[in-house]
Design a protein around this motif. Structure first.
Motif, PDB file in Angstrom:
ATOM      1  N   VAL A 188       1.941 -23.097   3.951  1.00 35.80           N
ATOM      2  CA  VAL A 188       1.144 -22.440   2.853  1.00 35.80           C
ATOM      3  C   VAL A 188       1.480 -22.927   1.558  1.00 35.80           C
ATOM      4  N   LEU A 189       2.639 -23.081   1.203  1.00 34.69           N
ATOM      5  CA  LEU A 189       3.236 -23.864  -0.078  1.00 34.69           C
ATOM      6  C   LEU A 189       2.543 -25.294  -0.399  1.00 34.69           C
ATOM      7  N   ARG A 190       2.275 -26.077   0.623  1.00 38.88           N
ATOM      8  CA  ARG A 190       1.674 -27.230   0.623  1.00 38.88           C
ATOM      9  C   ARG A 190      -0.088 -26.834   0.216  1.00 38.88           C
ATOM     10  N   SER A 191      -0.467 -25.679   0.481  1.00 33.65           N
ATOM     11  CA  SER A 191      -1.991 -25.516   0.334  1.00 33.65           C
ATOM     12  C   SER A 191      -2.189 -25.136  -1.059  1.00 33.65           C
ATOM     13  N   ILE A 192      -1.156 -24.613  -2.094  1.00 28.18           N
ATOM     14  CA  ILE A 192      -1.466 -24.287  -3.251  1.00 28.18           C
ATOM     15  C   ILE A 192      -1.403 -25.641  -4.335  1.00 28.18           C
ATOM     16  N   GLU A 193      -2.789 -26.037  -4.203  1.00 29.08           N
ATOM     17  CA  GLU A 193      -3.159 -27.127  -5.336  1.00 29.08           C
ATOM     18  C   GLU A 193      -2.299 -27.443  -6.524  1.00 29.08           C
ATOM     19  N   GLU A 194      -2.321 -26.384  -7.280  1.00 27.80           N
ATOM     20  CA  GLU A 194      -1.909 -26.383  -8.759  1.00 27.80           C
ATOM     21  C   GLU A 194      -0.306 -26.593  -8.701  1.00 27.80           C
ATOM     22  N   PHE A 195       0.325 -26.257  -7.547  1.00 28.76           N
ATOM     23  CA  PHE A 195       1.896 -26.111  -7.646  1.00 28.76           C
ATOM     24  C   PHE A 195       2.532 -27.213  -6.713  1.00 28.76           C
ATOM     25  N   LYS A 196       1.594 -27.952  -5.811  1.00 33.02           N
ATOM     26  CA  LYS A 196       2.211 -28.606  -4.774  1.00 33.02           C
ATOM     27  C   LYS A 196       2.871 -29.789  -5.186  1.00 33.02           C
ATOM     28  N   HIS A 197       2.498 -30.470  -6.334  1.00 33.26           N
ATOM     29  CA  HIS A 197       3.181 -31.565  -6.795  1.00 33.26           C
ATOM     30  C   HIS A 197       4.176 -31.494  -7.937  1.00 33.26           C
ATOM     31  N   LYS A 198       4.576 -30.133  -8.347  1.00 32.93           N
ATOM     32  CA  LYS A 198       5.326 -29.884  -9.249  1.00 32.93           C
ATOM     33  C   LYS A 198       6.897 -30.370  -8.646  1.00 32.93           C
ATOM     34  N   PRO A 199       7.747 -30.763  -9.478  1.00 32.66           N
ATOM     35  CA  PRO A 199       9.086 -31.100  -9.083  1.00 32.66           C
ATOM     36  C   PRO A 199       9.775 -30.025  -8.300  1.00 32.66           C
ATOM     37  N   GLY A 200       9.796 -28.823  -9.044  1.00 27.32           N
ATOM     38  CA  GLY A 200      10.272 -27.676  -8.280  1.00 27.32           C
ATOM     39  C   GLY A 200       9.655 -27.369  -6.693  1.00 27.32           C
ATOM     40  N   MET A 201       8.327 -27.456  -6.705  1.00 22.51           N
ATOM     41  CA  MET A 201       7.915 -27.187  -5.378  1.00 22.51           C
ATOM     42  C   MET A 201       8.264 -28.407  -4.461  1.00 22.51           C
ATOM     43  N   VAL A 202       8.155 -29.526  -5.061  1.00 21.83           N
ATOM     44  CA  VAL A 202       8.470 -30.858  -4.183  1.00 21.83           C
ATOM     45  C   VAL A 202      10.018 -30.531  -3.750  1.00 21.83           C
ATOM     46  N   SER A 203      10.948 -30.050  -4.392  1.00 19.09           N
ATOM     47  CA  SER A 203      12.266 -29.978  -4.028  1.00 19.09           C
ATOM     48  C   SER A 203      12.624 -28.732  -2.882  1.00 19.09           C
ATOM     49  N   ALA A 204      11.745 -27.680  -3.320  1.00 13.28           N
ATOM     50  CA  ALA A 204      11.811 -26.546  -2.331  1.00 13.28           C
ATOM     51  C   ALA A 204      11.247 -27.069  -0.902  1.00 13.28           C
ATOM     52  N   LEU A 205      10.150 -27.941  -0.921  1.00 14.57           N
ATOM     53  CA  LEU A 205       9.452 -28.260   0.242  1.00 14.57           C
ATOM     54  C   LEU A 205      10.672 -29.226   1.214  1.00 14.57           C
ATOM     55  N   VAL A 206      11.178 -30.267   0.406  1.00 14.61           N
ATOM     56  CA  VAL A 206      11.857 -31.022   0.980  1.00 14.61           C
ATOM     57  C   VAL A 206      13.139 -30.525   1.500  1.00 14.61           C
ATOM     58  N   THR A 207      13.690 -29.293   0.750  1.00 18.04           N
ATOM     59  CA  THR A 207      15.086 -28.608   1.060  1.00 18.04           C
ATOM     60  C   THR A 207      14.743 -28.048   2.608  1.00 18.04           C
ATOM     61  N   MET A 208      13.517 -27.250   2.561  1.00 19.39           N
ATOM     62  CA  MET A 208      13.094 -26.652   4.096  1.00 19.39           C
ATOM     63  C   MET A 208      12.939 -27.398   5.063  1.00 19.39           C
ATOM     64  N   TYR A 209      11.987 -28.594   4.683  1.00 18.47           N
ATOM     65  CA  TYR A 209      11.974 -29.471   5.761  1.00 18.47           C
ATOM     66  C   TYR A 209      13.136 -30.069   6.648  1.00 18.47           C
ATOM     67  N   SER A 210      14.146 -30.178   5.500  1.00 20.90           N
ATOM     68  CA  SER A 210      15.354 -30.962   5.813  1.00 20.90           C
ATOM     69  C   SER A 210      16.284 -29.843   6.587  1.00 20.90           C
ATOM     70  N   HIS A 211      16.139 -28.534   6.361  1.00 20.15           N
ATOM     71  CA  HIS A 211      16.767 -27.611   7.156  1.00 20.15           C
ATOM     72  C   HIS A 211      16.073 -27.485   8.629  1.00 20.15           C
ATOM     73  N   GLU A 212      14.901 -27.903   8.796  1.00 23.19           N
ATOM     74  CA  GLU A 212      14.253 -27.943  10.132  1.00 23.19           C
ATOM     75  C   GLU A 212      14.445 -29.187  10.689  1.00 23.19           C
ATOM     76  N   GLU A 213      15.069 -30.077  10.002  1.00 22.69           N
ATOM     77  CA  GLU A 213      15.172 -31.510  10.439  1.00 22.69           C
ATOM     78  C   GLU A 213      13.862 -32.200  10.808  1.00 22.69           C
ATOM     79  N   ASP A 214      12.933 -31.810   9.844  1.00 17.92           N
ATOM     80  CA  ASP A 214      11.627 -32.628   9.927  1.00 17.92           C
ATOM     81  C   ASP A 214      11.635 -33.504   8.649  1.00 17.92           C
ATOM     82  N   ILE A 215      12.310 -34.814   9.019  1.00 18.32           N
ATOM     83  CA  ILE A 215      12.470 -35.714   7.840  1.00 18.32           C
ATOM     84  C   ILE A 215      11.228 -36.311   7.475  1.00 18.32           C
TER      85      ILE A 215
END
Length: 621
Positions: A344-371
């Motif tokens: 859902v977060l990656r579908s928000i065009e105006e936010f998905k490349h913001k540094p804060g959003m990138v940080s949140a997505l990387v953290t969540m994917y790392s939690h799921e071990e989806d490197i």
């Protein structure tokens, strides 16, 4: 002469006198007599319209003007537009003003009021600015108050950047409007210093229903989910008659939103759903009614239904779906669906490349071990900034974080391109060069060797620093300890003898007191007593065997009689050792079994206290 022998001149004298005294009702009576003599008297008709307006009879005044429109012509354009404005026929009033042959000052004043009610603030600001610049009378302060209200509205609802118009704050109205403008600009602390105490305003009980409604709504906003009983009292002030004509659409909308939220906080679920559904019907593209419904569903633990509602609104209104999708992602996280939240977060065009959003997505994917997905997030963000803002601080920061992330998870081959890009931006960055050499060492050793030539020499990296002095300095956190000298350390050792280790003296163990050195110790002495081969168990005492095992108060004899194996039909058994040879059991018919304890009248079972064992007797209690 008028009817009744009264001259028209005397009637006009009466009209003039009543007008000066403010007695418009008596003036209307005199005007009626004048018009009875000449029904097309333009001056009399005009005066009648003015008297009706002064008495608040706007519909009657408008009927007179419409009836005698050919006679009056453009003489009463202002009066007609004013009556339409007071009757809340704002669009009709605007057309009447714009059709006037000449724009007088009083028409411009009314024009500004009409534009404000229609929320055309930019045009309204132009009108009031022109009036203040080109007029000198006792209404200047009122015009400045109106202009301050326009500026506050533009700042709050249109988020316009307003220049300083130099308006004073000499009255409460001007100060209040200045505070509202500061709120729109986000300067809340400065606005707080200018605002009055709302509760004191309500205690004064002003007659302006619009002022009371705004004040009550702001108190409800301050209370939030606290002091809801006070908010329920205050919300009644927003339902006063005529409020809808005093406030702007945005203000009325804010009041309706607060009513729905208050219903939710007071656990009125049906009322909350009803109000929010009505708001959504009135404002189909506004996200707030949907968010209120979602909040109510979450309070009822219906998270799946809440997500469906958010998804439906997002599909129907993609232009205002950003906040909705953020809420949807939060609900997915609450349910533990981390991957769905990331989608859902990656579908928000105006936010998905913001540094804060990138940080949140990387953290969540790392939690799921989806490197792989985390690296893909970095890749897309870097490509975006490479095309939009190449070489910017954000772009290089993302590249560095991507390289560090790949190195952390052993993706050195993938980190090489990022590290090369960083090093090309700054060839003096030794840290990045060292990371690049380390990554190449596992892939291309020749490349690693060629890059190592760019490393500074040991001489250039050396510093004239006394390491021992530095470690022993006052601010050192770690001090290297020197080995202590041993006495005789420098004495030469004898040939053929190595270093002799100092042996530790063993203490003699303690022997038991009854130890006999002549006897052989028991080989099973280390085993527990019950596991030894010669253990025969404890001997049972005679008295213990004779204790009955029946109900409380039963004797040994009774227990024996109740034993089926000892009845007459059973074969005779040998007497127990230790008992009298001539003793025999009593017949079963002579034994009275012990009675059970009856329950007490209260219904609770009572237990008898155990009796002490008697010293005399055999096996009795």
């Amino acid at each position: 002469m008028a009817s009744g022998g009264v001259s028209v001149a005397s009637l006009w004298t009466e009209v003039n006198r009543c007008g000066q005294n403010g007695d418009y009702t008596r003036a209307l009576k005199a005007l009626t007599k004048i018009l009875h003599e000449n029904r097309d008297d333009v001056t009399a008709l005009h005066c009648k319209v003015v008297c009706l307006i002064q008495n608040g009879s706007f519909k009657e005044a408008l009927n007179v003007m419409n009836t005698y429109s050919k006679v009056l012509g453009s003489e009463v354009v202002f009066e007609k537009a004013y009556c339409e404005y007071r009757l809340n026929r704002v669009e009709s009033s605007l057309k009447t003003i714009e059709s006037a042959p000449e724009q007088t000052d009083k028409l411009k004043e009314l024009y500004g009021q009409v534009l404000y009610r229609l929320e055309r603030y930019s045009e309204c600001k132009t009108i009031y600015t022109d009036l203040i610049r080109n007029s000198q009378d006792e209404y200047e302060e009122e015009r400045k108050t109106n202009l301050a209200a326009v500026v506050a509205a533009m700042s709050q609802w249109e988020k316009a950047q307003m220049e300083d118009l130099g308006l004073p704050e000499s009255t409460y109205e001007l100060c209040y409007n200045a505070a509202c403008a500061l709120i729109g600009q986000g300067k809340l602390t400065e606005a707080l210093n200018k605002l009055q105490l709302y509760n004191q305003v309500i205690k004064l009980k002003p007659s302006d229903v619009g002022l009371l409604a705004v004040t009550a709504n702001n108190i409800i906003t301050i209370n939030k989910d606290q002091n809801v009983f006070d908010s329920k009292k205050k919300v009644k002030l927003t339902n006063a008659e005529g409020v809808e004509y005093k406030l702007a659409k945005k203000q009325l909308q804010a009041i309706d939103f607060n009513k729905a939220l208050l219903a939710m906080y007071t656990n009125q679920a049906d009322q909350c759903r009803k109000l929010s559904s009505s708001l959504q019907a009135q404002n189909p593209g506004h996200p707030r009614p949907v968010l209120i419904q979602v909040a109510q569903l979450c309070r009822e633990k219906q998270h799946s239904r809440a997500i469906e509602l958010l998804q439906q609104f997002s599909d129907q209104n993609p232009e205002s779906a950003s906040g909705i999708k953020l809420t949807m992602a939060q609900l997915y996280l609450v349910q533990g669906h981390v991957t769905k939240a990331c989608d859902v977060l990656r579908s928000i065009e105006e936010f998905k490349h913001k540094p804060g959003m990138v940080s949140a997505l990387v953290t969540m994917y790392s939690h799921e071990e989806d490197i792989d997905s985390a690296i893909d997030v970095f890749k897309q963000a870097i490509e975006h900034y490479l095309s939009e803002q190449p070489g910017s601080a954000t772009h290089l920061a993302l590249v560095r974080e991507a390289a560090n992330f790949k190195l952390k998870y052993g993706r050195k081959k993938e980190a090489i391109s990022d590290l090369e890009q960083l090093w090309k931006q700054n060839t003096k960055d030794i840290h990045t060069l060292a990371q690049l050499i380390s990554a190449y060492s596992l892939v291309d050793t020749d490349k690693a060797k060629s890059l190592s030539k760019h490393l500074p020499s040991a001489d250039t990296m050396s510093f004239n620093v006394d390491v021992d002095e530095l470690e022993n300095s006052h601010g050192a956190t770690y001090v290297r300890k020197k080995a202590a000298k041993v006495v005789g350390e420098n004495l030469p050792k004898e040939q053929g003898h190595g270093e002799i280790k100092k042996k530790r003296k063993k203490k003699k163990g303690k022997l038991p007191k009854n130890y006999d050195p002549k006897t052989t110790p028991d080989p099973e002495r280390w085993l527990p007593m019950k596991e030894r081969s010669y253990y025969r168990g404890k001997k049972k005492g005679k008295k213990k065997e004779q204790i009955g095992k029946g109900t409380q108060g039963a004797t040994a004899g009774a227990s024996a009689e109740l034993d089926a194996s000892k009845t007459a039909s059973s074969p005779p058994t040998s007497p127990r050792p230790g008992s009298a040879s001539g003793s025999s059991t009593a017949p079963a018919s002579s034994v009275v079994p012990p009675r059970q304890q009856k329950p007490s009248s209260s219904g609770a079972t009572r237990k008898k206290a155990p009796q002490k064992k008697k010293k005399g007797g055999k096996g009795g209690w």
